[in-house]
Design an enzyme around this catalytic site. Structure first.
Site, PDB file in Angstrom:
ATOM      1  N   GLU A 130       0.866  -1.193   0.000  1.00  0.00           N
ATOM      2  CA  GLU A 130       0.000   0.000   0.000  1.00  0.00           C
ATOM      3  C   GLU A 130       0.895   1.232   0.000  1.00  0.00           C
ATOM      4  O   GLU A 130       2.120   1.115   0.118  1.00  0.00           O
ATOM      5  CB  GLU A 130      -0.936  -0.019   1.214  1.00  0.00           C
ATOM      6  CG  GLU A 130      -1.989  -1.121   1.118  1.00  0.00           C
ATOM      7  CD  GLU A 130      -2.967  -1.146   2.272  1.00  0.00           C
ATOM      8  OE1 GLU A 130      -4.082  -1.624   2.063  1.00  0.00           O
ATOM      9  OE2 GLU A 130      -2.631  -0.716   3.389  1.00  0.00           O
TER      10      GLU A 130
ATOM     11  N   HIS B 271      -9.034   9.502   2.951  1.00  0.00           N
ATOM     12  CA  HIS B 271      -8.597   8.379   2.117  1.00  0.00           C
ATOM     13  C   HIS B 271      -8.791   8.799   0.669  1.00  0.00           C
ATOM     14  O   HIS B 271      -9.838   9.326   0.303  1.00  0.00           O
ATOM     15  CB  HIS B 271      -9.425   7.133   2.435  1.00  0.00           C
ATOM     16  CG  HIS B 271      -8.835   5.870   1.881  1.00  0.00           C
ATOM     17  ND1 HIS B 271      -8.792   5.608   0.533  1.00  0.00           N
ATOM     18  CD2 HIS B 271      -8.253   4.816   2.496  1.00  0.00           C
ATOM     19  CE1 HIS B 271      -8.211   4.423   0.348  1.00  0.00           C
ATOM     20  NE2 HIS B 271      -7.877   3.922   1.522  1.00  0.00           N
TER      21      HIS B 271
ATOM     22  N   ARG C  79      -0.727   8.821   1.619  1.00  0.00           N
ATOM     23  CA  ARG C  79      -2.119   9.242   1.392  1.00  0.00           C
ATOM     24  C   ARG C  79      -2.326  10.741   1.290  1.00  0.00           C
ATOM     25  O   ARG C  79      -3.169  11.204   0.531  1.00  0.00           O
ATOM     26  CB  ARG C  79      -2.981   8.751   2.553  1.00  0.00           C
ATOM     27  CG  ARG C  79      -3.422   7.368   2.330  1.00  0.00           C
ATOM     28  CD  ARG C  79      -4.399   6.919   3.339  1.00  0.00           C
ATOM     29  NE  ARG C  79      -4.447   5.481   3.152  1.00  0.00           N
ATOM     30  CZ  ARG C  79      -4.905   4.633   4.033  1.00  0.00           C
ATOM     31  NH1 ARG C  79      -5.355   5.072   5.182  1.00  0.00           N
ATOM     32  NH2 ARG C  79      -4.931   3.360   3.759  1.00  0.00           N
TER      33      ARG C  79
ATOM     34  N   HIS D 139     -11.458   9.673   6.675  1.00  0.00           N
ATOM     35  CA  HIS D 139     -11.199   8.254   6.912  1.00  0.00           C
ATOM     36  C   HIS D 139     -10.618   7.960   8.281  1.00  0.00           C
ATOM     37  O   HIS D 139     -10.967   6.958   8.902  1.00  0.00           O
ATOM     38  CB  HIS D 139     -10.223   7.788   5.827  1.00  0.00           C
ATOM     39  CG  HIS D 139      -9.830   6.349   5.912  1.00  0.00           C
ATOM     40  ND1 HIS D 139     -10.739   5.322   5.774  1.00  0.00           N
ATOM     41  CD2 HIS D 139      -8.612   5.757   6.084  1.00  0.00           C
ATOM     42  CE1 HIS D 139     -10.106   4.159   5.868  1.00  0.00           C
ATOM     43  NE2 HIS D 139      -8.836   4.393   6.079  1.00  0.00           N
TER      44      HIS D 139
ATOM     45  N   ARG E  61      -0.907   9.226   8.731  1.00  0.00           N
ATOM     46  CA  ARG E  61      -0.764   7.787   9.001  1.00  0.00           C
ATOM     47  C   ARG E  61      -0.462   7.019   7.723  1.00  0.00           C
ATOM     48  O   ARG E  61      -1.099   7.240   6.691  1.00  0.00           O
ATOM     49  CB  ARG E  61      -2.052   7.235   9.615  1.00  0.00           C
ATOM     50  CG  ARG E  61      -2.036   5.727   9.742  1.00  0.00           C
ATOM     51  CD  ARG E  61      -3.234   5.209  10.471  1.00  0.00           C
ATOM     52  NE  ARG E  61      -4.461   5.279   9.724  1.00  0.00           N
ATOM     53  CZ  ARG E  61      -4.840   4.407   8.798  1.00  0.00           C
ATOM     54  NH1 ARG E  61      -4.054   3.403   8.455  1.00  0.00           N
ATOM     55  NH2 ARG E  61      -6.010   4.540   8.201  1.00  0.00           N
TER      56      ARG E  61
HETATM   57  C1  SIN Z   1      -7.508   0.561   2.900  1.00  0.00           C
HETATM   58  O1  SIN Z   1      -7.738  -0.630   2.672  1.00  0.00           O
HETATM   59  O2  SIN Z   1      -7.140   1.339   2.022  1.00  0.00           O
HETATM   60  C2  SIN Z   1      -7.713   1.099   4.286  1.00  0.00           C
HETATM   61  C3  SIN Z   1      -6.704   0.583   5.209  1.00  0.00           C
HETATM   62  C4  SIN Z   1      -6.157   1.698   6.058  1.00  0.00           C
HETATM   63  O3  SIN Z   1      -6.805   2.724   6.239  1.00  0.00           O
HETATM   64  O4  SIN Z   1      -5.026   1.557   6.523  1.00  0.00           O
END
Ligand code: SIN
Length: 526
Positions: free
Chosen positions: A118, A234, A280, A341, A376
Protein backbone atom coordinates in the site's frame (compact mmCIF):
# COMPACT_ATOMS: atom_id res chain seq x y z
CA UNK A 1 -25.82 6.08 42.49
CA UNK A 2 -22.84 4.43 40.87
CA UNK A 3 -23.99 1.09 39.60
CA UNK A 4 -21.77 -1.64 40.99
CA UNK A 5 -18.01 -1.62 41.08
CA UNK A 6 -16.28 -2.67 37.91
CA UNK A 7 -12.64 -3.56 37.70
CA UNK A 8 -11.60 -2.76 34.10
CA UNK A 9 -14.23 -0.91 32.08
CA UNK A 10 -13.55 -0.86 28.32
CA UNK A 11 -15.64 1.55 26.28
CA UNK A 12 -15.79 0.43 22.66
CA UNK A 13 -15.79 -2.93 20.96
CA UNK A 14 -13.70 -2.50 17.80
CA UNK A 15 -10.38 -4.28 17.34
CA UNK A 16 -8.58 -2.33 20.11
CA UNK A 17 -11.29 -2.91 22.74
CA UNK A 18 -11.73 -6.60 21.93
CA UNK A 19 -7.98 -7.32 21.93
CA UNK A 20 -7.53 -5.61 25.29
CA UNK A 21 -10.50 -7.51 26.77
CA UNK A 22 -8.98 -10.83 25.71
CA UNK A 23 -5.50 -9.92 26.90
CA UNK A 24 -6.50 -8.79 30.39
CA UNK A 25 -9.50 -10.95 31.27
CA UNK A 26 -7.53 -13.82 32.80
CA UNK A 27 -6.10 -11.42 35.40
CA UNK A 28 -8.86 -8.85 35.86
CA UNK A 29 -12.62 -8.83 35.44
CA UNK A 30 -13.65 -6.92 32.33
CA UNK A 31 -16.82 -5.05 31.52
CA UNK A 32 -16.93 -4.19 27.83
CA UNK A 33 -19.40 -1.57 26.61
CA UNK A 34 -20.16 -2.51 23.05
CA UNK A 35 -23.35 -0.94 21.72
CA UNK A 36 -24.72 -2.72 18.62
CA UNK A 37 -23.62 0.26 16.51
CA UNK A 38 -19.97 -0.79 17.10
CA UNK A 39 -20.56 -3.43 14.42
CA UNK A 40 -20.70 -0.53 11.97
CA UNK A 41 -17.56 1.14 13.34
CA UNK A 42 -14.29 1.60 11.44
CA UNK A 43 -12.66 -1.72 12.44
CA UNK A 44 -15.36 -3.69 10.65
CA UNK A 45 -14.82 -1.75 7.40
CA UNK A 46 -11.02 -1.87 7.31
CA UNK A 47 -10.35 -3.58 4.02
CA UNK A 48 -6.62 -3.47 3.37
CA UNK A 49 -4.95 -5.27 6.25
CA UNK A 50 -2.31 -4.98 8.95
CA UNK A 51 1.23 -3.76 8.29
CA UNK A 52 4.05 -5.75 9.93
CA UNK A 53 7.47 -7.04 9.02
CA UNK A 54 6.73 -10.67 8.20
CA UNK A 55 8.60 -11.54 5.03
CA UNK A 56 12.26 -12.59 5.48
CA UNK A 57 13.13 -10.13 2.71
CA UNK A 58 11.70 -7.18 4.70
CA UNK A 59 13.19 -5.60 7.82
CA UNK A 60 12.09 -3.58 10.85
CA UNK A 61 14.23 -0.57 9.99
CA UNK A 62 12.58 -0.28 6.57
CA UNK A 63 9.10 -0.24 8.17
CA UNK A 64 10.29 2.38 10.69
CA UNK A 65 11.73 4.60 7.96
CA UNK A 66 8.62 4.32 5.73
CA UNK A 67 6.43 5.29 8.70
CA UNK A 68 8.63 8.28 9.55
CA UNK A 69 8.59 9.50 5.94
CA UNK A 70 4.79 9.16 5.69
CA UNK A 71 4.43 11.02 9.02
CA UNK A 72 6.25 13.99 7.46
CA UNK A 73 8.64 14.76 10.30
CA UNK A 74 6.12 14.69 13.12
CA UNK A 75 6.20 11.06 14.30
CA UNK A 76 7.53 10.20 17.73
CA UNK A 77 10.36 7.95 16.62
CA UNK A 78 10.36 5.95 19.87
CA UNK A 79 6.63 5.20 19.40
CA UNK A 80 7.28 4.17 15.80
CA UNK A 81 10.10 1.79 16.77
CA UNK A 82 8.09 0.31 19.62
CA UNK A 83 5.06 -0.32 17.38
CA UNK A 84 7.02 -1.77 14.48
CA UNK A 85 9.05 -4.05 16.77
CA UNK A 86 5.91 -5.41 18.44
CA UNK A 87 4.19 -6.01 15.07
CA UNK A 88 5.33 -9.54 14.16
CA UNK A 89 4.48 -10.94 17.61
CA UNK A 90 1.06 -9.26 17.54
CA UNK A 91 0.30 -10.87 14.16
CA UNK A 92 1.40 -14.24 15.54
CA UNK A 93 -1.08 -13.73 18.38
CA UNK A 94 -3.89 -13.13 15.87
CA UNK A 95 -2.87 -16.18 13.84
CA UNK A 96 -2.99 -18.28 17.00
CA UNK A 97 -6.52 -17.04 17.65
CA UNK A 98 -7.45 -18.33 14.19
CA UNK A 99 -7.90 -15.22 12.01
CA UNK A 100 -8.29 -16.56 8.44
CA UNK A 101 -5.68 -14.44 6.67
CA UNK A 102 -5.22 -15.10 2.94
CA UNK A 103 -2.54 -17.70 2.31
CA UNK A 104 0.16 -17.41 -0.32
CA UNK A 105 0.23 -20.67 -2.22
CA UNK A 106 2.54 -19.49 -5.00
CA UNK A 107 5.68 -21.67 -5.46
CA UNK A 108 8.14 -18.80 -4.78
CA UNK A 109 6.41 -17.58 -1.59
CA UNK A 110 8.79 -16.78 1.28
CA UNK A 111 6.00 -16.40 3.88
CA UNK A 112 2.92 -18.61 4.20
CA UNK A 113 0.44 -15.70 4.01
CA UNK A 114 -0.05 -13.31 1.11
CA UNK A 115 1.44 -9.87 1.70
CA UNK A 116 0.17 -6.92 -0.27
CA UNK A 117 1.52 -3.40 -0.71
CA UNK A 118 0.00 0.00 0.00
CA UNK A 119 0.97 3.66 -0.25
CA UNK A 120 4.19 4.67 1.51
CA UNK A 121 5.41 1.09 2.02
CA UNK A 122 8.62 0.21 0.23
CA UNK A 123 7.91 -3.51 0.55
CA UNK A 124 5.07 -6.02 0.59
CA UNK A 125 4.19 -6.14 4.29
CA UNK A 126 0.39 -6.03 4.61
CA UNK A 127 -1.16 -9.25 5.84
CA UNK A 128 -4.83 -9.40 4.93
CA UNK A 129 -7.96 -11.50 4.59
CA UNK A 130 -8.77 -10.85 0.91
CA UNK A 131 -10.27 -7.33 0.92
CA UNK A 132 -12.26 -7.68 4.14
CA UNK A 133 -9.56 -7.88 6.81
CA UNK A 134 -11.44 -5.88 9.46
CA UNK A 135 -14.48 -8.13 9.13
CA UNK A 136 -12.38 -11.31 9.48
CA UNK A 137 -10.40 -10.01 12.47
CA UNK A 138 -13.53 -8.74 14.20
CA UNK A 139 -15.42 -12.02 13.70
CA UNK A 140 -12.58 -14.03 15.27
CA UNK A 141 -12.09 -11.64 18.19
CA UNK A 142 -15.81 -11.43 18.91
CA UNK A 143 -16.16 -15.23 19.01
CA UNK A 144 -13.36 -15.42 21.63
CA UNK A 145 -14.74 -12.53 23.68
CA UNK A 146 -18.24 -13.99 23.82
CA UNK A 147 -16.82 -17.33 24.99
CA UNK A 148 -14.70 -15.80 27.77
CA UNK A 149 -16.29 -16.23 31.20
CA UNK A 150 -14.66 -13.13 32.72
CA UNK A 151 -15.72 -10.66 30.04
CA UNK A 152 -19.12 -9.14 30.57
CA UNK A 153 -20.34 -7.54 27.35
CA UNK A 154 -22.92 -4.79 27.81
CA UNK A 155 -24.56 -4.05 24.47
CA UNK A 156 -27.38 -2.15 26.16
CA UNK A 157 -25.31 0.85 27.31
CA UNK A 158 -23.64 3.81 25.60
CA UNK A 159 -21.12 5.91 27.53
CA UNK A 160 -21.92 9.62 27.37
CA UNK A 161 -19.34 10.88 29.85
CA UNK A 162 -16.68 9.84 32.33
CA UNK A 163 -16.77 9.94 36.12
CA UNK A 164 -14.10 11.72 38.13
CA UNK A 165 -13.30 11.72 41.83
CA UNK A 166 -12.25 14.72 43.86
CA UNK A 167 -8.57 13.95 43.23
CA UNK A 168 -9.16 14.21 39.48
CA UNK A 169 -8.88 10.47 38.82
CA UNK A 170 -11.16 8.73 36.37
CA UNK A 171 -13.62 6.46 38.14
CA UNK A 172 -15.76 4.95 35.42
CA UNK A 173 -18.41 6.16 33.00
CA UNK A 174 -21.81 7.78 32.83
CA UNK A 175 -23.98 5.67 30.55
CA UNK A 176 -27.43 5.65 29.00
CA UNK A 177 -29.40 2.63 27.92
CA UNK A 178 -31.48 2.62 24.76
CA UNK A 179 -34.57 3.65 26.72
CA UNK A 180 -32.67 6.76 27.87
CA UNK A 181 -32.16 5.61 31.45
CA UNK A 182 -28.92 6.79 33.04
CA UNK A 183 -26.59 4.46 34.92
CA UNK A 184 -23.20 5.36 36.35
CA UNK A 185 -20.69 2.52 36.13
CA UNK A 186 -17.94 2.94 38.64
CA UNK A 187 -14.64 1.31 37.63
CA UNK A 188 -11.12 1.02 38.89
CA UNK A 189 -9.59 1.54 35.44
CA UNK A 190 -11.38 2.92 32.39
CA UNK A 191 -10.18 2.45 28.84
CA UNK A 192 -11.48 4.43 25.87
CA UNK A 193 -11.51 2.44 22.62
CA UNK A 194 -14.16 4.58 21.01
CA UNK A 195 -12.66 5.28 17.56
CA UNK A 196 -11.80 8.51 15.79
CA UNK A 197 -13.54 11.65 14.62
CA UNK A 198 -14.17 11.25 10.88
CA UNK A 199 -17.89 11.67 11.63
CA UNK A 200 -17.21 15.41 12.00
CA UNK A 201 -17.22 15.43 8.18
CA UNK A 202 -20.00 15.11 5.62
CA UNK A 203 -18.39 12.43 3.41
CA UNK A 204 -16.66 9.51 5.08
CA UNK A 205 -15.39 6.08 4.09
CA UNK A 206 -17.54 4.17 6.58
CA UNK A 207 -21.27 4.42 7.15
CA UNK A 208 -21.21 5.17 10.87
CA UNK A 209 -17.90 6.69 11.94
CA UNK A 210 -17.41 7.99 15.47
CA UNK A 211 -17.40 11.78 15.85
CA UNK A 212 -14.70 12.07 18.49
CA UNK A 213 -17.04 11.44 21.43
CA UNK A 214 -14.36 9.53 23.37
CA UNK A 215 -11.76 12.24 22.77
CA UNK A 216 -14.08 14.88 24.14
CA UNK A 217 -15.11 12.79 27.15
CA UNK A 218 -11.42 12.51 28.06
CA UNK A 219 -10.96 16.25 27.49
CA UNK A 220 -13.87 16.96 29.88
CA UNK A 221 -11.79 15.33 32.61
CA UNK A 222 -8.81 17.54 31.70
CA UNK A 223 -6.92 15.14 29.41
CA UNK A 224 -4.64 16.62 26.75
CA UNK A 225 -5.65 16.13 23.10
CA UNK A 226 -2.89 16.05 20.52
CA UNK A 227 -2.53 16.65 16.75
CA UNK A 228 -6.24 17.16 16.06
CA UNK A 229 -5.49 19.10 12.85
CA UNK A 230 -4.27 15.93 11.14
CA UNK A 231 -7.48 14.41 9.78
CA UNK A 232 -6.79 11.88 7.08
CA UNK A 233 -8.81 11.73 3.86
CA UNK A 234 -8.60 8.38 2.12
CA UNK A 235 -7.89 9.05 -1.57
CA UNK A 236 -10.31 6.49 -2.95
CA UNK A 237 -13.85 6.24 -1.62
CA UNK A 238 -16.35 5.01 -4.24
CA UNK A 239 -18.01 8.00 -5.92
CA UNK A 240 -21.61 6.93 -5.49
CA UNK A 241 -23.78 9.94 -4.57
CA UNK A 242 -26.90 7.80 -4.11
CA UNK A 243 -25.24 4.94 -2.22
CA UNK A 244 -23.77 4.30 1.21
CA UNK A 245 -20.09 5.21 1.73
CA UNK A 246 -17.80 2.48 0.45
CA UNK A 247 -14.00 2.33 0.53
CA UNK A 248 -11.92 1.19 -2.43
CA UNK A 249 -8.90 -0.22 -0.63
CA UNK A 250 -5.45 1.20 -1.12
CA UNK A 251 -4.44 -2.40 -1.86
CA UNK A 252 -6.02 -1.83 -5.29
CA UNK A 253 -3.25 0.67 -5.98
CA UNK A 254 -0.80 -1.70 -4.27
CA UNK A 255 -1.68 -4.28 -6.91
CA UNK A 256 -1.04 -1.81 -9.72
CA UNK A 257 -4.26 0.24 -9.92
CA UNK A 258 -3.79 3.57 -11.74
CA UNK A 259 -5.51 6.88 -11.06
CA UNK A 260 -6.97 8.62 -14.13
CA UNK A 261 -8.68 11.98 -14.48
CA UNK A 262 -12.09 12.25 -16.15
CA UNK A 263 -10.35 12.48 -19.53
CA UNK A 264 -8.68 9.11 -18.91
CA UNK A 265 -5.22 10.64 -18.30
CA UNK A 266 -2.88 9.38 -15.56
CA UNK A 267 -1.72 12.27 -13.36
CA UNK A 268 0.19 10.88 -10.33
CA UNK A 269 3.62 10.28 -12.00
CA UNK A 270 3.86 14.02 -12.75
CA UNK A 271 3.33 14.84 -9.08
CA UNK A 272 5.40 12.32 -7.11
CA UNK A 273 7.98 9.72 -8.14
CA UNK A 274 6.09 7.15 -6.03
CA UNK A 275 3.04 7.88 -8.21
CA UNK A 276 -0.13 6.07 -6.97
CA UNK A 277 1.83 4.61 -4.03
CA UNK A 278 2.85 7.95 -2.54
CA UNK A 279 1.58 8.47 1.04
CA UNK A 280 -2.12 9.24 1.39
CA UNK A 281 -1.81 12.96 2.06
CA UNK A 282 0.04 13.41 -1.24
CA UNK A 283 -2.40 11.29 -3.27
CA UNK A 284 -5.55 12.80 -1.74
CA UNK A 285 -4.28 16.33 -2.35
CA UNK A 286 -3.35 15.47 -5.94
CA UNK A 287 -6.83 14.07 -6.60
CA UNK A 288 -8.45 17.11 -5.01
CA UNK A 289 -6.43 19.43 -7.22
CA UNK A 290 -7.04 17.34 -10.36
CA UNK A 291 -10.79 17.41 -9.68
CA UNK A 292 -10.65 21.19 -9.46
CA UNK A 293 -8.49 21.53 -12.57
CA UNK A 294 -10.90 19.39 -14.63
CA UNK A 295 -14.04 20.74 -12.89
CA UNK A 296 -15.19 17.24 -11.98
CA UNK A 297 -16.50 15.67 -8.79
CA UNK A 298 -14.43 12.46 -9.07
CA UNK A 299 -11.48 10.74 -10.74
CA UNK A 300 -11.11 7.07 -11.76
CA UNK A 301 -9.15 4.14 -10.37
CA UNK A 302 -8.34 1.60 -13.05
CA UNK A 303 -7.60 -2.02 -12.08
CA UNK A 304 -8.55 -3.63 -15.41
CA UNK A 305 -4.98 -4.80 -16.11
CA UNK A 306 -5.31 -7.44 -13.34
CA UNK A 307 -7.95 -9.39 -15.24
CA UNK A 308 -11.16 -10.92 -13.97
CA UNK A 309 -9.75 -13.94 -12.10
CA UNK A 310 -7.24 -11.90 -10.04
CA UNK A 311 -9.78 -9.16 -9.36
CA UNK A 312 -12.29 -11.69 -8.07
CA UNK A 313 -9.63 -13.43 -5.97
CA UNK A 314 -8.01 -10.34 -4.39
CA UNK A 315 -10.96 -7.97 -4.23
CA UNK A 316 -14.16 -10.02 -3.94
CA UNK A 317 -15.93 -7.51 -1.66
CA UNK A 318 -15.09 -4.53 -3.88
CA UNK A 319 -16.00 -6.45 -7.03
CA UNK A 320 -19.37 -7.49 -5.58
CA UNK A 321 -20.26 -4.12 -4.10
CA UNK A 322 -19.40 -2.24 -7.31
CA UNK A 323 -21.38 -4.77 -9.38
CA UNK A 324 -24.39 -4.20 -7.11
CA UNK A 325 -23.99 -0.46 -7.75
CA UNK A 326 -23.85 -1.00 -11.52
CA UNK A 327 -20.05 -0.75 -11.99
CA UNK A 328 -18.23 -3.65 -13.64
CA UNK A 329 -14.67 -3.12 -12.38
CA UNK A 330 -13.30 -5.85 -14.65
CA UNK A 331 -14.20 -3.79 -17.71
CA UNK A 332 -14.47 -0.19 -16.50
CA UNK A 333 -12.47 2.14 -14.23
CA UNK A 334 -13.95 2.83 -10.79
CA UNK A 335 -15.16 6.40 -10.05
CA UNK A 336 -13.53 7.52 -6.77
CA UNK A 337 -13.27 10.60 -4.56
CA UNK A 338 -11.36 11.34 -1.31
CA UNK A 339 -13.37 11.07 1.94
CA UNK A 340 -12.71 11.49 5.66
CA UNK A 341 -11.20 8.25 6.91
CA UNK A 342 -8.97 8.45 9.97
CA UNK A 343 -8.04 10.80 12.80
CA UNK A 344 -4.29 10.90 13.40
CA UNK A 345 -4.85 13.01 16.51
CA UNK A 346 -6.61 12.11 19.74
CA UNK A 347 -6.07 11.63 23.46
CA UNK A 348 -2.34 11.99 24.18
CA UNK A 349 -1.10 8.67 25.55
CA UNK A 350 2.12 6.94 26.46
CA UNK A 351 3.33 3.56 25.26
CA UNK A 352 0.85 1.79 27.57
CA UNK A 353 -2.19 3.77 26.48
CA UNK A 354 -2.14 5.86 29.69
CA UNK A 355 -3.56 9.38 29.35
CA UNK A 356 -2.53 12.21 31.64
CA UNK A 357 -5.57 11.48 33.84
CA UNK A 358 -4.98 8.76 36.42
CA UNK A 359 -6.84 5.50 35.73
CA UNK A 360 -7.88 6.65 32.25
CA UNK A 361 -6.40 4.91 29.20
CA UNK A 362 -7.06 5.31 25.47
CA UNK A 363 -6.23 2.84 22.70
CA UNK A 364 -6.83 2.67 18.96
CA UNK A 365 -7.98 5.60 16.86
CA UNK A 366 -9.19 7.63 19.87
CA UNK A 367 -5.58 7.84 21.07
CA UNK A 368 -2.60 9.76 19.79
CA UNK A 369 0.52 7.72 20.55
CA UNK A 370 2.85 9.65 18.24
CA UNK A 371 3.05 6.76 15.76
CA UNK A 372 1.34 8.51 12.86
CA UNK A 373 2.76 12.01 13.09
CA UNK A 374 1.25 14.27 10.44
CA UNK A 375 -0.04 11.44 8.25
CA UNK A 376 -0.76 7.79 9.00
CA UNK A 377 0.75 5.24 6.68
CA UNK A 378 -1.68 2.69 5.27
CA UNK A 379 -2.47 -0.34 7.45
CA UNK A 380 -0.53 1.00 10.43
CA UNK A 381 -3.87 1.64 12.16
CA UNK A 382 -4.93 -1.92 12.91
CA UNK A 383 -1.30 -2.54 13.86
CA UNK A 384 -1.50 0.30 16.39
CA UNK A 385 -4.82 -1.04 17.77
CA UNK A 386 -3.24 -4.44 18.33
CA UNK A 387 0.08 -3.32 19.74
CA UNK A 388 -1.26 -0.72 22.16
CA UNK A 389 -4.16 -2.91 23.33
CA UNK A 390 -1.58 -5.52 24.22
CA UNK A 391 0.77 -3.07 25.96
CA UNK A 392 -2.16 -1.50 27.81
CA UNK A 393 -2.98 -4.98 29.10
CA UNK A 394 0.55 -5.24 30.47
CA UNK A 395 0.11 -1.93 32.33
CA UNK A 396 -3.29 -2.97 33.70
CA UNK A 397 -1.97 -6.33 34.85
CA UNK A 398 0.75 -4.57 36.84
CA UNK A 399 -1.41 -1.70 38.09
CA UNK A 400 -2.10 -1.42 41.77
CA UNK A 401 -5.70 -2.14 42.54
CA UNK A 402 -6.22 -0.35 45.80
CA UNK A 403 -9.95 -0.12 46.44
CA UNK A 404 -11.71 3.18 45.77
CA UNK A 405 -11.56 5.46 48.72
CA UNK A 406 -13.46 8.28 47.17
CA UNK A 407 -16.98 8.55 45.91
CA UNK A 408 -17.57 9.13 42.22
CA UNK A 409 -19.91 11.83 40.95
CA UNK A 410 -23.25 11.15 42.57
CA UNK A 411 -26.24 10.78 40.33
CA UNK A 412 -29.71 9.44 40.49
CA UNK A 413 -31.09 7.13 37.87
CA UNK A 414 -33.06 9.43 35.60
CA UNK A 415 -34.64 9.34 32.17
CA UNK A 416 -32.87 11.29 29.43
CA UNK A 417 -35.06 13.76 27.57
CA UNK A 418 -35.89 13.00 23.92
CA UNK A 419 -33.76 14.70 21.28
CA UNK A 420 -34.77 18.17 20.12
CA UNK A 421 -36.19 18.41 16.61
CA UNK A 422 -33.24 20.44 15.31
CA UNK A 423 -30.72 17.72 16.17
CA UNK A 424 -30.23 16.34 12.65
CA UNK A 425 -30.03 19.83 11.16
CA UNK A 426 -27.36 20.91 13.69
CA UNK A 427 -25.23 17.85 12.97
CA UNK A 428 -25.56 18.36 9.23
CA UNK A 429 -24.51 22.01 9.57
CA UNK A 430 -21.40 21.03 11.49
CA UNK A 431 -20.44 18.31 9.02
CA UNK A 432 -21.03 20.44 5.94
CA UNK A 433 -18.94 23.30 7.24
CA UNK A 434 -16.10 21.03 8.37
CA UNK A 435 -16.06 19.46 4.89
CA UNK A 436 -16.18 22.83 3.15
CA UNK A 437 -13.62 24.71 5.27
CA UNK A 438 -11.43 22.28 7.25
CA UNK A 439 -10.80 19.47 4.78
CA UNK A 440 -7.87 18.60 2.47
CA UNK A 441 -6.97 22.26 1.88
CA UNK A 442 -7.64 24.83 4.63
CA UNK A 443 -7.04 28.54 4.03
CA UNK A 444 -6.78 31.01 6.93
CA UNK A 445 -10.02 32.75 5.92
CA UNK A 446 -11.90 29.45 5.75
CA UNK A 447 -10.59 28.38 9.14
CA UNK A 448 -11.70 31.68 10.62
CA UNK A 449 -15.19 31.30 9.14
CA UNK A 450 -15.34 27.72 10.45
CA UNK A 451 -14.30 28.86 13.93
CA UNK A 452 -17.00 31.56 13.97
CA UNK A 453 -19.74 29.32 12.59
CA UNK A 454 -18.97 26.51 15.05
CA UNK A 455 -18.95 28.95 17.98
CA UNK A 456 -22.37 30.23 16.87
CA UNK A 457 -23.67 26.70 16.56
CA UNK A 458 -22.43 25.91 20.04
CA UNK A 459 -24.27 29.01 21.35
CA UNK A 460 -27.44 27.72 19.72
CA UNK A 461 -27.12 24.24 21.18
CA UNK A 462 -25.92 25.13 24.68
CA UNK A 463 -29.28 26.38 26.11
CA UNK A 464 -30.82 23.09 25.03
CA UNK A 465 -28.03 21.19 26.78
CA UNK A 466 -28.52 23.27 29.93
CA UNK A 467 -32.27 22.75 29.99
CA UNK A 468 -31.96 18.95 29.61
CA UNK A 469 -31.25 17.29 32.96
CA UNK A 470 -29.58 14.50 31.06
CA UNK A 471 -29.25 14.87 27.28
CA UNK A 472 -29.96 11.65 25.38
CA UNK A 473 -27.34 9.68 23.46
CA UNK A 474 -27.73 11.62 20.20
CA UNK A 475 -27.65 15.07 21.77
CA UNK A 476 -24.66 14.13 23.96
CA UNK A 477 -22.84 12.88 20.87
CA UNK A 478 -23.51 16.13 19.00
CA UNK A 479 -22.40 18.19 21.99
CA UNK A 480 -19.12 16.27 22.17
CA UNK A 481 -18.60 16.44 18.39
CA UNK A 482 -19.23 20.16 18.21
CA UNK A 483 -16.65 21.02 20.83
CA UNK A 484 -14.16 18.62 19.27
CA UNK A 485 -14.72 20.31 15.91
CA UNK A 486 -13.90 23.66 17.53
CA UNK A 487 -10.71 22.25 19.08
CA UNK A 488 -9.78 20.80 15.67
CA UNK A 489 -10.17 24.18 14.00
CA UNK A 490 -8.18 25.87 16.79
CA UNK A 491 -5.35 23.35 16.32
CA UNK A 492 -5.39 23.95 12.54
CA UNK A 493 -5.31 27.73 13.04
CA UNK A 494 -2.32 27.50 15.33
CA UNK A 495 -0.16 25.43 13.00
CA UNK A 496 1.56 28.08 10.90
CA UNK A 497 2.95 25.70 8.31
CA UNK A 498 1.80 22.95 5.97
CA UNK A 499 2.76 19.44 6.96
CA UNK A 500 1.34 16.03 6.12
CA UNK A 501 -2.45 16.14 6.18
CA UNK A 502 -2.55 19.79 7.20
CA UNK A 503 -2.21 21.87 4.03
CA UNK A 504 -2.78 25.60 4.28
CA UNK A 505 -1.90 27.59 1.11
CA UNK A 506 -1.39 30.70 3.29
CA UNK A 507 1.64 28.99 4.87
CA UNK A 508 2.44 26.31 2.29
CA UNK A 509 5.83 25.11 3.55
CA UNK A 510 7.28 23.28 6.50
CA UNK A 511 8.24 25.78 9.19
CA UNK A 512 12.00 25.65 9.50
CA UNK A 513 12.02 24.99 13.26
CA UNK A 514 11.87 21.47 14.68
CA UNK A 515 8.20 20.49 14.32
CA UNK A 516 6.24 19.78 17.45
CA UNK A 517 2.92 18.01 17.97
CA UNK A 518 0.04 20.33 18.84
CA UNK A 519 -1.60 19.97 22.25
CA UNK A 520 -4.93 21.36 23.29
CA UNK A 521 -7.24 21.22 26.31
CA UNK A 522 -10.96 21.77 26.52
CA UNK A 523 -10.54 24.68 28.94
CA UNK A 524 -9.12 26.70 26.02
CA UNK A 525 -12.57 26.97 24.44
CA UNK A 526 -13.62 29.20 27.31
C1 SIN B 1 -7.51 0.56 2.90
O1 SIN B 1 -7.74 -0.63 2.67
O2 SIN B 1 -7.14 1.34 2.02
C2 SIN B 1 -7.71 1.10 4.29
C3 SIN B 1 -6.70 0.58 5.21
C4 SIN B 1 -6.16 1.70 6.06
O3 SIN B 1 -6.80 2.72 6.24
O4 SIN B 1 -5.03 1.56 6.52
Amino acid sequence: MPHGNHDVLIIGGGVAGLVLALEIADQRAVTLLRPASDDLGSSRWAQGGIAAVLSPSDNLEAHVQDTLVAGDGLCDEAAVRFTVEQGPEAIEWLLNLGVPFTRDTSPGADYPYHLTREGGHGARRIIHAADATGRAVMATLKAHVVAHPRIQVRDDLTAVGLLQDSAGRCRGARCLNSAGRRLDLSAHDTVLATGGASGLYRYTTSPMPASGEGMLMAAELGATLMNLEFQQFHPTCLHDPEGAPFLISEAVRGEGGKLLNIHGERFMPGIDSRAELAPRDVVARAIDSEMQRTASDHVFLDIRHLGEAAIREHFPTIHRHCAERGIDIVNAPIPVVPAAHYSCGGVATDRYGASDIEHLYAIGEVACTGLHGANRMASNSLLECLVYARSCAVALRDASRAPHTDAVNRSTVIEATPPPVQLAEWRERMRVLMSARVAIVRHDTELLKAAEALAELQQEVSPVIRQHGQPGIELSSLWHALRLARLTVASAQRRRESRGLHYNPDCPHHADHHPRPSRVRLAELG
